[in-house]
Each structure stands twice: as structure tokens, then as C-alpha cells.
Design a protein around this motif. Structure first.
Motif, PDB file in Angstrom:
ATOM      1  N   LEU A  95       0.813  -1.215   0.000  1.00 58.58           N
ATOM      2  CA  LEU A  95       0.000   0.000   0.000  1.00 58.58           C
ATOM      3  C   LEU A  95       0.849   1.270   0.000  1.00 58.58           C
ATOM      4  O   LEU A  95       0.489   2.256  -0.617  1.00 58.58           O
ATOM      5  CB  LEU A  95      -0.925   0.023   1.211  1.00 58.58           C
ATOM      6  N   ARG A  96       1.977   1.241   0.719  1.00 60.01           N
ATOM      7  CA  ARG A  96       2.795   2.442   0.837  1.00 60.01           C
ATOM      8  C   ARG A  96       4.241   2.069   1.130  1.00 60.01           C
ATOM      9  O   ARG A  96       4.519   1.077   1.795  1.00 60.01           O
ATOM     10  CB  ARG A  96       2.263   3.313   1.964  1.00 60.01           C
ATOM     11  N   ASN A  98       7.531   3.658   2.936  1.00 60.71           N
ATOM     12  CA  ASN A  98       7.885   4.725   3.872  1.00 60.71           C
ATOM     13  C   ASN A  98       9.378   4.731   4.188  1.00 60.71           C
ATOM     14  O   ASN A  98       9.955   3.689   4.499  1.00 60.71           O
ATOM     15  CB  ASN A  98       7.146   4.537   5.216  1.00 60.71           C
ATOM     16  N   LEU A 108       7.453  -1.135   4.420  1.00 61.90           N
ATOM     17  CA  LEU A 108       6.346  -1.294   3.481  1.00 61.90           C
ATOM     18  C   LEU A 108       5.070  -1.513   4.284  1.00 61.90           C
ATOM     19  O   LEU A 108       4.997  -2.436   5.096  1.00 61.90           O
ATOM     20  CB  LEU A 108       6.588  -2.489   2.560  1.00 61.90           C
ATOM     21  N   ASP A 109       4.090  -0.653   4.075  1.00 57.93           N
ATOM     22  CA  ASP A 109       2.769  -0.863   4.677  1.00 57.93           C
ATOM     23  C   ASP A 109       2.006  -1.807   3.763  1.00 57.93           C
ATOM     24  O   ASP A 109       1.874  -1.548   2.563  1.00 57.93           O
ATOM     25  CB  ASP A 109       2.019   0.457   4.819  1.00 57.93           C
ATOM     26  N   SER A 115       3.268  -4.100   8.710  1.00 60.37           N
ATOM     27  CA  SER A 115       4.358  -3.344   8.115  1.00 60.37           C
ATOM     28  C   SER A 115       5.558  -4.270   7.985  1.00 60.37           C
ATOM     29  O   SER A 115       5.854  -5.025   8.912  1.00 60.37           O
ATOM     30  CB  SER A 115       4.697  -2.145   8.998  1.00 60.37           C
ATOM     31  N   LYS A 135      12.148   6.440  -3.278  1.00 58.04           N
ATOM     32  CA  LYS A 135      11.228   7.127  -4.191  1.00 58.04           C
ATOM     33  C   LYS A 135      10.941   6.265  -5.417  1.00 58.04           C
ATOM     34  O   LYS A 135       9.799   6.198  -5.886  1.00 58.04           O
ATOM     35  CB  LYS A 135      11.809   8.470  -4.622  1.00 58.04           C
ATOM     36  N   ARG A 138       8.638   3.507  -4.337  1.00 60.99           N
ATOM     37  CA  ARG A 138       7.307   4.091  -4.120  1.00 60.99           C
ATOM     38  C   ARG A 138       6.600   4.313  -5.454  1.00 60.99           C
ATOM     39  O   ARG A 138       5.415   4.010  -5.605  1.00 60.99           O
ATOM     40  CB  ARG A 138       7.426   5.406  -3.359  1.00 60.99           C
ATOM     41  N   GLU A 142       3.152   2.547  -6.637  1.00 59.98           N
ATOM     42  CA  GLU A 142       1.988   3.324  -7.063  1.00 59.98           C
ATOM     43  C   GLU A 142       1.571   2.959  -8.479  1.00 59.98           C
ATOM     44  O   GLU A 142       0.386   2.842  -8.772  1.00 59.98           O
ATOM     45  CB  GLU A 142       2.292   4.824  -6.959  1.00 59.98           C
ATOM     46  N   THR A 146      -1.566   0.369  -7.836  1.00 62.71           N
ATOM     47  CA  THR A 146      -2.855   1.038  -8.015  1.00 62.71           C
ATOM     48  C   THR A 146      -3.506   0.642  -9.331  1.00 62.71           C
ATOM     49  O   THR A 146      -4.715   0.536  -9.409  1.00 62.71           O
ATOM     50  CB  THR A 146      -2.708   2.570  -7.953  1.00 62.71           C
TER      51      THR A 146
END
Length: 150
Positions: A95-96, A98, A108-109, A115, A135, A138, A142, A146
């Protein structure tokens, strides 16, 4: 607002290369020194020599273990290799990504509410590279995560 991060070519491997180089150099040097001591000291018996060499091998093995972490991303997902574990995740599970100030590595979420530490991206010696790698990971999460959720 910052410019979008370009997606890296896949597959891509993120790992702390400077930290890895330092660990392997120190581990190899320590093994060589302990082996040299074992072979050069005439007063040592066979068991003592073997103990020196095995101790050097143990230190080298530990540095190999510490140099193992990496994150491998491909079109299907991401593989997180930490010290003793390896976990494969599909992109929709991430999901995310960080990397907050003061974090020792990326987290990583995950979709299951947990996590996962991704020790392959750590800002220890090369902070700017870790930020750039985080980055990029990430952006991959995404892009592929997604688009799979739509």
C-alpha cells in the motif's frame, strides 16, 4: 510539488552497496588476519589453530549475513530479502513505501495491516541513494499496485 519520479527499468535490485562493500571487506580482512595468526604462531597446537580459523570463518559468515538484505522489484511484485527472511509480495499487497527521517530502513505498509521492514534500502552510509531508491520503489508500487486495484 516535486517532479514525478521516473520508473526504473525492471527488474531492479535495491541494496546498500557501500555498506555491503564495507561489511565484506572487514569480514574478509578479519578472516585473513585470524587465519594468518593461526598459521604463523608456532606455539599453537592444531586445535588452537583450528579455533582461530573457525572464529574468523564465523565472523565472515556473520558479515555475509549482514550484507544479505536487498529488495528486488519486477513487473509482478517485489521480493524483500532481510537478514534471515525472504518474502515475495504482489504489487497490490504493497500500500505504501515509507522512509521517514531517522528510520534505519524502508518500511512497506501492507494490505493485511502489517508493516514489513525492507532492509535493502537503508540510509546508513549513502543517505541520498536510499532516498532515491525509496522514491523509485514508491513510484513502482503506485504504478503497478494502483493499476492492479482499479
Amino acid at each position: 510539488m516535486s517532479a514525478p519520479v521516473p520508473l526504473p527499468d525492471l527488474p531492479v535490485t535495491f541494496r546498500p552497496t557501500r555498506t555491503r562493500a564495507v561489511l565484506l571487506t572487514v569480514g574478509g580482512a578479519l578472516f585473513a588476519v585470524l587465519t594468518a595468526i593461526a598459521l604463523l604462531l608456532a606455539r599453537l597446537g592444531a586445535a588452537e589453530r583450528l579455533t582461530f580459523i573457525l572464529t574468523g570463518a564465523l565472523f565472515f559468515g556473520v558479515t555475509l549475513l549482514f550484507s544479505r538484505p536487498r529488495v528486488v522489484a519486477d513487473r509482478d511484485g517485489v521480493t524483500v530479502v532481510n537478514l534471515t527472511t525472504r518474502r515475495r509480495l504482489a504489487w497490490p499487497e504493497v500500500l505504501r513505501v515509507n522512509l521517514r527521517s531517522g528510520d534505519p530502513w524502508v518500511f512497506l505498509d501492507l494490505a493485511d495491516g502489517t508493516s514489513l521492514p525492507a532492509m535493502g534500502i537503508q540510509p546508513g552510509i549513502a543517505k541520498q541513494r536510499a532516498i532515491r531508491d525509496a522514491k523509485a520503489l514508491r513510484a513502482l508500487a503506485e504504478e503497478y499496485g494502483t493499476s492492479s486495484r482499479r
